[in-house]
Design an enzyme around this catalytic site. Structure first.
Site, short mmCIF file in Angstrom:
data_model
loop_
_atom_site.label_atom_id
_atom_site.label_comp_id
_atom_site.label_asym_id
_atom_site.label_seq_id
_atom_site.Cartn_x
_atom_site.Cartn_y
_atom_site.Cartn_z
N LEU A 78 0.84 -1.20 0.00
CA LEU A 78 0.00 0.00 0.00
C LEU A 78 0.88 1.25 0.00
O LEU A 78 1.18 1.80 1.07
CB LEU A 78 -0.90 -0.04 1.24
CG LEU A 78 -2.22 0.72 1.25
CD1 LEU A 78 -2.96 0.48 2.55
CD2 LEU A 78 -2.10 2.19 0.95
N GLU A 118 1.66 4.54 -2.78
CA GLU A 118 1.50 5.12 -4.11
C GLU A 118 2.82 5.63 -4.67
O GLU A 118 3.08 5.53 -5.88
CB GLU A 118 0.47 6.25 -4.09
CG GLU A 118 -0.95 5.77 -3.83
CD GLU A 118 -1.22 5.36 -2.40
OE1 GLU A 118 -0.40 5.70 -1.50
OE2 GLU A 118 -2.24 4.69 -2.15
N GLN A 124 -5.81 3.90 -6.50
CA GLN A 124 -7.17 3.46 -6.21
C GLN A 124 -8.22 4.57 -6.36
O GLN A 124 -9.33 4.32 -6.83
CB GLN A 124 -7.22 2.88 -4.80
CG GLN A 124 -8.26 1.81 -4.64
CD GLN A 124 -7.93 0.89 -3.48
OE1 GLN A 124 -8.06 1.28 -2.33
NE2 GLN A 124 -7.50 -0.31 -3.77
N PRO A 134 0.58 10.90 -2.56
CA PRO A 134 1.90 10.40 -2.16
C PRO A 134 2.81 10.15 -3.37
O PRO A 134 4.03 10.14 -3.23
CB PRO A 134 1.59 9.08 -1.44
CG PRO A 134 0.19 9.24 -0.96
CD PRO A 134 -0.50 10.07 -2.01
N HIS A 158 -12.73 10.68 -1.73
CA HIS A 158 -13.03 9.72 -2.79
C HIS A 158 -13.74 10.37 -3.97
O HIS A 158 -14.16 9.67 -4.88
CB HIS A 158 -13.90 8.58 -2.27
CG HIS A 158 -13.21 7.65 -1.31
ND1 HIS A 158 -12.91 8.01 -0.02
CD2 HIS A 158 -12.76 6.39 -1.46
CE1 HIS A 158 -12.31 6.99 0.59
NE2 HIS A 158 -12.21 6.00 -0.27
#
Ligand SMILES: Cc1ncc(C[n+]2csc(CCOP(=O)(O)OP(=O)(O)O)c2C)c(N)n1
Ligand SMILES: [Mg+2]
Lengths: 349, 382
Positions: free
Chosen positions: A81, A83, A105, A112, A152
């Protein structure tokens, strides 16, 4: 839509393509993304996918569903996990001769990786005077309207468009999604591929089964009209088309809709050509207004076609506030009602 | 993730710091392990801890069912992890800072947030993030690992301002340890020796990615060594062990012995019984047998067995607890479902003072709503 052959690795593709040009599948946008990935993994053994949950889980939106079974865990890779790790190793993988397609995602979790993207992916070609290049794609779902938690739902395409050396593509239909993504994977430069998740499954359309490219850098006229042009992209095509129908019925206004499809490099020619015919422009995007891509389009029109201009150019955008939680997102996003209002104001100026 | 041979795998003493075996006090059947030291909690405190764990479990069930009915949006369940959440927050002093993720509903509640506030963001209301004045909790962190350097900074700031007795406790998952922010946050904590406790809720999964795919390190606790700080593994399904270890770590953060560094990395070895969120389907990537094996060590059952065996809990008290929990949950859900949000509010608190440009945008939205009505805004998003 033309089918082109990329570098050596895909040379065989053309025969297949020509043999089956008429076949189509009826796909949603996210299925078309998967189809493009499947196609390129099949045709070019240098292509690989990396990202969080892209393997067995098939991606949180199922964009890579079952690809790990069809290919292998070496070509469809669940990463830790991280980026910056995904994009940083992606750059290295690309430099080594592979064609990585990274999935981040959500756009809100791309930050990041920002340093790797803007300091290196975008600039290695120019820094090395063309000796090195980074042929990689960075896919990310973006945009609001799905009642998602904070972070999101944002649209921050301007961050990437602002960076010279990156290309930025945004499909608004399944057929464009497949063709643009294939073009992005075959492109010699890094492409940020933004996927409007609001319309991931909103509708289906016929998508050619064979490999084909929708060239990067070419806008498309989604609706022809004479009175005013609305420039937009991604999920905002839908409310724009609704608004265009509504004002056609009520007020007899004839709206042209230009789908930018690629935000960098912008298709100045199509933007200007449409404006020269209509003399009026509305720009709709989900991103905040200030320093959004709409500002660049408006400035380009002023520079290139001032003498055709009959009214102030209006922007219908997200507000200059953090994307609100879902209870208010319908007020934040450019709804048809807001686009219609801007069209009427522009035409009645 | 293996569960075989528990006796081998778990240490029996809450003081064996630095050991790779997770520390455990209550065995999986709720009996106290030989040599283990039960933390110094009164019967009332133990019952209250039990009630909070049970409330957390019921909250979780309720939230999942509300989500299925479309009454709330995506929810991150905590079943299996609530014992550790409640216990770590019991270890905090009122003034200690809590840095939670999207999953630490119970940790937040115990440290002073209202049930309503836990539900409100799930209903799309931003004011649910608002923390009661004076309650030192940060709004939940969704971008993974970003809270870690901030917790270090908070603790550092407290120490710089002459208040090292005010610690920060920072939650994150096993997946978070892969992000750069994990490294940077722990490294700073070691270098500046700040009063912070890192709690890695190692629930064995980061969505679909299993722990052994996340890092080649054998344990997460061992990563602490690289930063010169202490790392401890605890049975995260044992609320008493979690309480003991967290209390000791907080104590050390505030008043370290001469040779101690203040920060600690606690690896809470636990399991996510359910889906990552209500949007996730774990059957796509994991075997339910694995989850079932962990359910055998359930924190709620363990504490219940312990409290029953020690005559602290009986049926009558249990029934009282259940009644209280149900009525609080029902009230909270009702309050939240009646909540409304004014569209103007999205312009509030972006800056201390509303800039003119923003005021104009707000006024234009107001005018449009007046002209066309609120229904006109829901057209495209179905
Ligand atoms: C920077 C960032 N990348 C990706 C995500 C998407 N995402 C949300 S939760 C999650 C997995 C987190 O796993 P872990 O840290 O183990 O915590 P858990 O959810 O298991 O509690 C991912 C990848 C995110 N929220 N932030
Ligand atoms: Mg986890």
């Amino acid at each position: 839509m033309t089918s082109t052959t990329a570098d050596d690795g895909t040379a065989e593709a053309d025969t297949d393509t020509d043999a089956e040009t008429d076949e189509t599948d009826t796909l949603t946008l996210v299925e078309a993304v998967r189809d493009a990935l499947y196609t390129e993994l099949s045709l070019d053994e240098r292509v690989m996918i990396l990202g969080e949950d892209v393997g067995e889980n098939g991606g949180v939106f199922r964009a890579t569903a079952e690809l790990v079974d069809e290919f292998s865990a070496e070509r469809v890779v669940d990463t830790p996990l991280a980026e910056s790790g995904i994009v940083g190793t992606g750059i290295g993988l690309a430099l080594s001769g592979l064609r990585p397609v990274a999935e981040l995602q959500f756009m809100g979790f791309s930050y990041p990786a920002f340093d790797q993207l803007v300091s290196h992916a975008a600039r290695l070609r120019s820094r090395s005077h063309g000796q090195y290049s980074v042929p990689m794609v960075i896919r990310m779902p973006y945009g609001g309207g799905i009642r998602a938690p904070e972070h999101h739902s944002e649209s921050k395409e301007a961050f990437f468009v602002h960076e010279p050396g990156l290309k930025v593509a945004v499909p608004s239909s399944p057929a464009d999604a497949k063709g643009l993504l294939i073009a992005a994977i075959r492109d010699p430069d890094p492409v940020v591929f933004l996927e409007p998740k609001l319309i991931y499954r909103a509708f289906r359309e016929d998508v050619p089964t064979a490999a084909y490219e929708v060239p990067l850098g070419e806008a498309s006229v989604r609706r022809e009209g004479a009175d005013v042009t609305v420039y937009t992209w991604g999920a905002m095509i839908q409310p724009t088309l609704i608004a265009a129908d509504n004002v056609a019925g009520e007020a007899g206004i004839d709206v042209e809709v230009v789908d930018l499809r690629t935000l960098s490099p912008l298709d100045t020619e199509t933007i200007v050509e449409s404006f020269e015919r209509t003399g009026r422009a509305v720009i709709a995007h989900e991103a905040p207004k200030t320093a959004g891509v709409g500002a660049e389009i408006a400035a380009t029109i002023q520079e290139e076609a001032l003498l055709y201009q009959e009214a102030p150019i209006r922007r219908v955008t997200g507000y200059d506030v953090p994307m609100p939680l879902h209870e208010l997102e319908e007020y934040y996003l450019p709804q048809a009602i807001r686009i219609e209002e801007a069209i009427r104001e522009t035409v009645s100026f | 993730m293996s569960t075989q041979n528990d006796a081998e795998q778990y240490g029996h003493s809450a003081t064996t710091y630095g050991d790779d075996k997770p520390i455990r006090i209550l065995d999986t059947d709720g009996t106290v392990l030989p040599d283990a030291e039960v933390p110094d909690l009164s019967a009332d405190e133990l019952v209250s801890m039990y009630e909070d764990i049970k409330l957390a479990r019921r909250f979780d069930q309720r939230a999942i069912s509300l989500q299925r009915q479309g009454r709330i949006a995506t929810y991150a369940p905590m079943t299996g992890q609530e014992g550790a959440q409640v216990a770590t927050s019991y270890a905090l002093d009122d003034q200690d800072w809590l840095f939670p993720t999207y999953r630490e509903h119970a940790a937040k509640y115990v440290h002073g947030m209202e049930l309503e506030s836990l539900l409100k963001p799930l209903c799309g209301h931003r004011d649910g993030y608002a923390i009661p004045d004076g309650v030192p909790i940060m709004p939940e962190y969704i971008p993974i690992a970003t809270q870690i350097p901030q917790a270090t900074g908070m603790a550092w700031g407290n120490r710089l301002q002459g208040n090292p007795e005010r610690a920060a406790l920072c939650h994150f998952g096993d997946g978070a340890t892969s992000e750069g922010d994990f490294h940077e946050g722990l490294n700073f904590a070691g270098v500046f020796d700040v009063p912070v406790v890192f709690v890695c809720n190692n629930n064995q999964w980061a969505i679909s990615v299993p722990r052994d795919h996340q890092t080649a390190s054998e344990t997460i606790a061992q990563k602490a060594a690289a930063y010169g700080i202490e790392g401890i593994r605890v049975d995260g399904l044992d609320p008493l062990a979690m309480y003991s270890v967290t209390s000791a770590a907080l104590q050390k953060a505030k008043n370290p012995a001469e040779d101690d560094r203040r920060p600690t990395l606690i690896e809470s070895v636990q399991y996510r019984y359910g889906a990552h969120t209500t949007a996730d389907d774990p059957s796509a990537y994991r075997d339910e047998d694995e989850a079932n094996a962990w359910r055998e060590k359930d924190p709620l059952d363990r504490l219940q067995n312990y409290l029953t065996a020690t005559d602290i809990l009986d049926d009558e008290l249990e029934a009282e607890i259940d009644d209280r929990i149900e009525s609080r949950l029902t009230d909270a859900v009702e309050t939240v479902e009646n909540a409304t949000t004014d569209p103007d509010s999205m312009f509030d608190h972006v800056y201390a003072e509303l800039p003119d440009r923003l005021r104009n945008q707000r006024d234009r939205l107001r005018a449009l709503r007046e002209k066309y009505g609120d229904d006109a805004f829901s057209e495209v998003l179905e």
